[in-house]
Enzyme design. Structure first.
Site, PDB file in Angstrom:
ATOM      1  CG  HIS A 175      -1.897   1.103   1.266  1.00 35.09           C
ATOM      2  ND1 HIS A 175      -1.560   2.380   1.671  1.00 35.09           N
ATOM      3  CD2 HIS A 175      -3.210   1.144   0.945  1.00 35.09           C
ATOM      4  CE1 HIS A 175      -2.628   3.162   1.596  1.00 35.09           C
ATOM      5  NE2 HIS A 175      -3.642   2.435   1.157  1.00 35.09           N
ATOM      6  CE  LYS A 229       0.938   0.540   7.408  1.00 29.01           C
ATOM      7  NZ  LYS A 229       1.631   0.937   8.628  1.00 29.01           N
ATOM      8  CD  GLU A 278       7.012  12.313   9.177  1.00 29.35           C
ATOM      9  OE1 GLU A 278       6.262  11.498   8.598  1.00 29.35           O
ATOM     10  OE2 GLU A 278       7.005  12.491  10.415  1.00 29.35           O
ATOM     11  CD  GLU A 305      13.797  18.516  13.287  1.00 27.85           C
ATOM     12  OE1 GLU A 305      13.817  19.749  13.212  1.00 27.85           O
ATOM     13  OE2 GLU A 305      13.496  17.898  14.332  1.00 27.85           O
ATOM     14  CE  LYS A 312      -7.650   0.379   1.830  1.00 27.53           C
ATOM     15  NZ  LYS A 312      -8.328   1.693   1.614  1.00 27.53           N
ATOM     16  CG  PHE A 314      -6.368  -3.127  -7.542  1.00 32.20           C
ATOM     17  CD1 PHE A 314      -5.540  -2.047  -7.809  1.00 32.20           C
ATOM     18  CD2 PHE A 314      -6.448  -3.564  -6.223  1.00 32.20           C
ATOM     19  CE1 PHE A 314      -4.815  -1.421  -6.816  1.00 32.20           C
ATOM     20  CE2 PHE A 314      -5.731  -2.955  -5.205  1.00 32.20           C
ATOM     21  CZ  PHE A 314      -4.912  -1.886  -5.501  1.00 32.20           C
ATOM     22  CG  ASP A 361      -4.043   6.996  -3.462  1.00 33.27           C
ATOM     23  OD1 ASP A 361      -3.905   8.219  -3.637  1.00 33.27           O
ATOM     24  OD2 ASP A 361      -4.746   6.507  -2.559  1.00 33.27           O
ATOM     25  CE  LYS A 391      -4.339   3.469   4.855  1.00 36.50           C
ATOM     26  NZ  LYS A 391      -4.299   4.884   4.450  1.00 36.50           N
TER      27      LYS A 391
END
Length: 393
Positions: free
Chosen positions: A17, A20, A45, A58, A173, A238, A246, A253
């Site tokens: 995902h 993830k 991040e 950081e 999912k 899919f 996406d 999550k």
């Protein structure tokens, strides 16, 4: 009084995902820095989209030369995560996607407030509230809907990576609705599974034929009945998945990562954060304490809240709710918790041995309900505090 008859639903997402993928990269970078320096400071991040990964935040090491060398290795760490997950799509490929590293040194003001000195103990990395939860409805002392939502996707990932199911792809999912009788799960009323696949010609029926045997492997016997509703790839095709389909972002999550909505959440994400950040370490400590309360037979369910202020070592509050299932009043358990475990950031890190490179493995399929590893991974899932809690009552 708690309800005894109801249906409750939780969802999970796979390691492929988009969010993830980002959690995995952030935690892999954290592990690399902790392996070099156990006291590393990391708040990493990650953002992912078509053919691009952007990493920011950081970091801090005492040895600045080492930090600069690791900065150069960041793109390779990200690519290895993507490769292991399995992305080799035209518009998201581990070897060709562009990786941008915008990590920089930790704020000196934050470091001053958090780091230990001769005058003060190490303080919390931020203010906030953290929750831990445990329930005896499963052997893992986890809510069943989230536990089995994770189990379905983990089993499908194993089948994909082993080559058993070559047409499955990484993004997926799951969602499980469970009917409870007398407060215990007894039946899956519906199961939703959407998984990326290789061929546009594969129908929903084709995908169900592939995934159903694996789902039946992991769901407890008798829970899947003739009345269970199956929704497998309900929108049909899919094929385009992952960050190409996406965009993904670290830390989106948080309910999937914890209790699937069966317990409150303090709002802080885990991935990419070193254990001085109480968003992560205190949430692990709260789960550890709640699990040990239930494992010790003191309650059938236990919810624990901890709260902290940035730069302050001790928790500001400890709250326990046992939903009326406790052998002793919750306020006595609160006092016992404070006696049985040092809940300062340093105390948590020492007790649970959190200054280790053990976090990349947590990035998918839940941070809780996993078996403790010999190297210290998932140490917060141990049930070794029961005697101390009973003695402290």
């Amino acid at each position: 009084m708690a309800r005894k008859e109801y249906i409750f639903t939780s969802e999970s997402v796979s390691e492929g995902h988009p969010d993830k993928v980002c959690d995995r990269i952030s935690d892999a970078i954290l592990d690399a820095l902790l392996a070099e320096e156990p006291e590393a400071r990391v708040a990493c991040e990650t953002f992912a989209t078509t053919n691009r990964v952007v990493i920011g935040g950081e970091v801090g090491l005492r040895d600045q030369d080492k930090l600069h060398r690791y900065m150069e290795a960041i793109p390779d760490i990200a690519r290895e995560c993507i490769r292991d997950i399995g992305y080799e799509q035209d518009k998201f490929h581990w070897n060709t996607c562009e990786v941008t590293n915008l990590l920089h040194e930790q704020s000196a003001h934050i470091a001053k407030g958090v780091n230990a000195s001769n005058e003060k103990a190490e303080g919390a990395g931020d203010q906030g509230i953290m929750f831990g939860f445990a329930t005896n409805e499963t052997p893992e002392l986890m809510p069943a809907p989230i536990l089995y939502s994770h189990a379905v996707l983990r089993r499908l990932a194993e089948a994909r990576k082993s080559g058993e199911e070559p047409t499955l792809r990484p993004d997926a999912k799951s969602q499980i609705s469970l009917r409870y009788e007398d407060g215990k799960p007894v039946e899956v009323t519906s199961i939703v599974l959407s998984t990326q696949h290789a061929d546009e010609g594969q129908t929903s029926a084709d995908i169900r034929a592939i995934v159903e045997p694996y789902i039946r492997e992991v769901i407890p016997e008798g829970w899947l009945t003739e009345a269970t509703e199956w929704w497998v790839n309900p929108t049909g095709t899919f094929v385009i998945g992952g960050p190409d389909g996406d965009a993904g972002l670290t830390g989106r999550k948080i309910i999937v990562d914890t209790y699937g909505g069966a317990a409150p959440h303090g709002g802080g994400a885990f991935s990419g954060k070193d254990p001085t950040k109480v968003d992560r370490s205190a949430a692990y400590a709260a789960r550890y304490l709640a699990k040990n309360v239930v494992a010790a037979g003191l309650a059938e369910k236990c919810l624990i809240q901890l709260s902290y202020a940035i730069g302050i070592a001790k928790p500001l509050s400890i709250y326990v709710d046992t939903a009326g299932t406790a052998e002793v009043p919750p306020e006595q358990i609160e006092k016992a918790i404070a006696r049985a475990m040092d809940l300062t950031p340093q105390g948590i890190r020492t007790h649970l041995e959190l200054n280790k490179p053990i976090y990349e493995r947590t990035a998918a399929y839940g941070h809780f309900g996993r078996a403790p590893d010999d190297d210290g991974g998932f140490s917060w899932e141990r049930t070794d505090l029961g005697d101390a809690l009973k003695a402290a009552l």
